[in-house]
Design an enzyme around this catalytic site. Structure first.
Site, PDB file in Angstrom:
ATOM      1  N   GLU A 129       0.734  -1.407   0.089  1.00  0.00           N
ATOM      2  CA  GLU A 129       0.003  -0.095   0.165  1.00  0.00           C
ATOM      3  C   GLU A 129       0.868   1.067  -0.249  1.00  0.00           C
ATOM      4  OE1 GLU A 129      -3.769  -1.785   2.074  1.00  0.00           O
ATOM      5  OE2 GLU A 129      -2.189  -1.267   3.286  1.00  0.00           O
TER       6      GLU A 129
ATOM      7  N   ASP B 134     -13.667  -6.536  -0.623  1.00  0.00           N
ATOM      8  CA  ASP B 134     -14.555  -7.507  -0.666  1.00  0.00           C
ATOM      9  C   ASP B 134     -15.897  -6.649  -0.651  1.00  0.00           C
ATOM     10  OD1 ASP B 134     -15.496  -8.484   2.536  1.00  0.00           O
ATOM     11  OD2 ASP B 134     -12.905  -7.121   1.998  1.00  0.00           O
TER      12      ASP B 134
END
Length: 230
Positions: free
Chosen positions: A12, A197
């Site tokens: 990230e 998700d």
């Protein structure tokens, strides 16, 4: 101005390191690596905390106390519990809570401890800059409540409980702990999450590939926010 930029995982922050200039040094401190860099007239302190509330709180506190940052940016991924959020959507936290903090046996609400509060609010000015950047980049950007806990929640009943209890929109494992540290030490903070998700996700979804792509998009988004800061 000195700005802290955090992620939970190395993946990230790597795209951010690729976009900044003059990475001066890597500092090994408290079992973590902190990168000193520059972008335009800003000094940057960049680090990935590792997953979880303890690690993210330690990293945030270190950035504030050791490196004297003035603002905190955090970006990463989150799971949707609001059915309107889809994979790839970007959400900024208006406020955050700890869904796994429970002393209800003593008559307190979930997420609360005495002399504290259930929710911590992110910085409105930074959130408004993010909205401006999203419009500039023609990106859909949502805002809402993010719930944090030291658990990866896969159980749908638990997700629904968190959604109803905290009116939450997304789940992750670091945001609230970073937020509470910043709030206690009077540091404005901003939390950006890409939805990785959701309830209707494809069984063949490739998380690693998504993480790589979303990290690059989030890095570009944060750089654009640096351009808009005054």
């Amino acid at each position: 101005m000195r700005i802290g930029i955090m992620g939970a995982m190395r993946e990230e922050i790597d795209p951010i390191l690729e976009l900044v200039t003059e990475i001066e040094t890597e500092i090994d401190y408290a079992n973590n690596i902190y990168y000193k860099a520059k972008y335009n007239n800003y000094e940057l302190i960049i680090a990935y905390s590792k997953i979880g509330k303890v690690n993210s709180a330690l990293t945030a506190a270190t950035m504030i106390e050791k490196f004297n940052i003035d603002l905190m940016f955090f970006s990463g991924v989150a799971g949707a519990i609001n059915e309107n959020l889809k994979i790839g959507d970007l959400i900024i936290a208006t406020k955050l809570c700890q869904h796994d903090l429970d002393i209800t046996a003593f008559g307190h609400p979930y997420g609360y401890v005495p002399e504290s509060k259930v929710f911590v609010e992110s910085d409105e000015r930074l959130n408004n800059i993010a909205k401006k950047v999203a419009k500039k980049l023609n990106l859909k950007l949502l805002e809402g409540i993010i719930a944090t806990g030291d658990q990866f929640i896969a159980d749908n009943e638990k997700k629904e409980w968190i959604r109803k209890t905290f009116d939450a929109d997304a789940l992750e494992m670091e945001g609230a702990s970073v937020g509470f540290v910043c709030d206690a030490l009077n540091i404005p903070f901003f939390i950006l999450r890409a939805i990785s998700d959701s309830a209707d996700m494809d069984a063949g979804f490739d998380f690693d590939k998504f993480l790589e792509g979303s990290a690059k998009n989030s890095a570009k988004f944060l750089i654009e926010m640096l351009e808009e800061l005054k």
